[in-house]
Design an enzyme around this catalytic site. Structure first.
Site, short mmCIF file in Angstrom:
data_model
loop_
_atom_site.label_atom_id
_atom_site.label_comp_id
_atom_site.label_asym_id
_atom_site.label_seq_id
_atom_site.Cartn_x
_atom_site.Cartn_y
_atom_site.Cartn_z
N HIS A 57 -0.86 -4.33 -1.73
CA HIS A 57 -0.70 -3.94 -0.33
C HIS A 57 0.16 -4.96 0.43
O HIS A 57 1.15 -4.59 1.09
CB HIS A 57 -2.07 -3.82 0.33
N GLU A 58 -0.21 -6.23 0.32
CA GLU A 58 0.52 -7.26 1.05
C GLU A 58 1.93 -7.46 0.48
O GLU A 58 2.85 -7.84 1.21
CB GLU A 58 -0.25 -8.57 1.03
N HIS B 109 4.25 -5.25 2.36
CA HIS B 109 4.66 -5.84 3.64
C HIS B 109 5.70 -6.94 3.42
O HIS B 109 6.70 -7.03 4.15
CB HIS B 109 3.44 -6.44 4.36
#
Length: 355
Positions: free
Chosen positions: A21-22, A25
């Site tokens: 997920h990160e 980003h």
């Protein structure tokens, strides 16, 4: 020894989900030139970090395997970190901000696609039959309601006025899990005629699920190629998202909140890996990745979906939301999420207590 193995499996699942997920980003932020000071997996004190002289980002692992973050210039509470405004989140175009915010969710879906595609390619596709009754258990809620062999269940209607189309028995199980011992109405097709039969499920304490006493045809296993596996992965993700939305929409109405699980429930699920093996591990990882994506899309400001909503508002009004208002909204949403987390964890504790 088993406890240590379970902890390691639990930590690996959370770490993979957060890392992917990160990473989404991070990749998107760097693509648009946003300065990223730190990329961290876990929360709390650092237990490991690495930063080479030609890197501008510190990569770290923290003590607690709950969450993670990318520290980006211009984020609320981060400041500009001493870089030009053009390299901060507030200094780039809003459409770029939207992509950065949604990149984590996108990567969680990509992870699920990769896992499901691999599972289907290696193990094959389980073809689940339609919800046609093969057996009715004697003296069960189904028999008392008048359900017969060869009836085809097409819809289940609930006491709150909502309904759910039934394509497979798994759809029915999700519905009963949420509404438990509440009376529902099954729409069935029998000999070409449609009937509506009220029925109240019974809770099976041994299997921790609600049942009505029916059995359908056995599922079959079908070998598929890589292209078909990829197509099936999208179908499976669509099904998982639909079920998650079904659960969340009921929870927001005060129905089925006790079915939500937090860290303790996830630990309980990951502890089954020792029993069921790698296939179970990867299936669980894919499902949790999808759940994480859906939850992050919720329009709560502290979540990615909520930040997307705030950015869209800025695009509509064509000016930044005042910092005081944004900070107040973020703090309120953080308090809401914290209370929700505590309530879900309380659910976990109650479920884990001996009956």
């Amino acid at each position: 020894m088993n406890f240590l193995i379970n902890i390691l499996i639990f930590a690996s699942v959370l770490s993979i989900l957060v890392f992917v997920h990160e990473l989404g980003h991070l990749i998107a932020a760097k693509r648009f030139g946003v300065y990223c000071q730190e990329f961290a997996i876990g929360m709390g004190p650092q237990i490991y970090k690495i930063k080479k002289p030609h890197w501008e980002t510190t990569y770290s692992i923290r003590a607690l395997p709950f969450g993670g973050f990318v520290s980006m210039a211009g984020e609320p509470g981060e400041g500009d970190m001493g870089v030009p405004e053009s390299r901060t989140m507030i200094g780039i175009a809003r459409w770029k901000r939207l992509i950065i915010m949604l990149a984590g969710i996108f990567m969680n879906l990509v992870l699920a696609i990769v896992i499901y595609t691999g599972i289907f390619a290696v193990q094959g596709h389980v073809v689940v039959p339609e919800a046609k009754i093969l057996t009715v258990v004697a003296d069960s809620p189904a028999e008392k309601a008048g359900i017969q062999v060869n009836d085809l269940i097409t819809k289940v209607s609930f006491s709150d006025g909502t309904s759910k189309e039934i394509n497979h028995f798994s759809d029915l199980q999700v519905a009963f899990t949420v509404y438990k011992d509440q009376e529902v109405t099954l729409t069935i097709v029998r000999d070409g005629s449609q009937l509506d039969l009220p029925i109240t499920p019974e809770f099976d304490a041994k299997n921790q699920t609600s049942v009505i006493g029916i059995q359908g045809p056995n599922a079959t296993l079908e070998k598929v190629g890589i292209i078909e596996s990829l197509k099936l992965s999208f179908t499976q993700i669509g099904k998982d998202v639909s079920q998650m939305i079904f659960l969340l929409t009921r929870v927001f109405r005060g129905i089925g909140f006790e079915n939500l699980g937090g860290p303790i429930a996830i630990y309980g699920a990951t502890s089954q890996v020792v029993t069921y093996g790698l296939s179970y591990y990867f299936n669980l990882l894919a499902l949790l990745s999808i759940n994480l994506a859906v939850v992050n899309l919720l329009p709560i400001p502290v979540m990615d979906g909520g930040r997307v909503v705030l950015t869209l508002i800025e695009m509509i009004i064509r000016r930044p939301i005042p910092e005081k208002i944004e900070n107040a909204v973020m703090l309120a949403s953080m308090a809401l999420v914290l209370m929700f987390f505590i309530a879900v964890t309380f659910n976990d504790v109650i479920r884990s207590l001996p009956i």
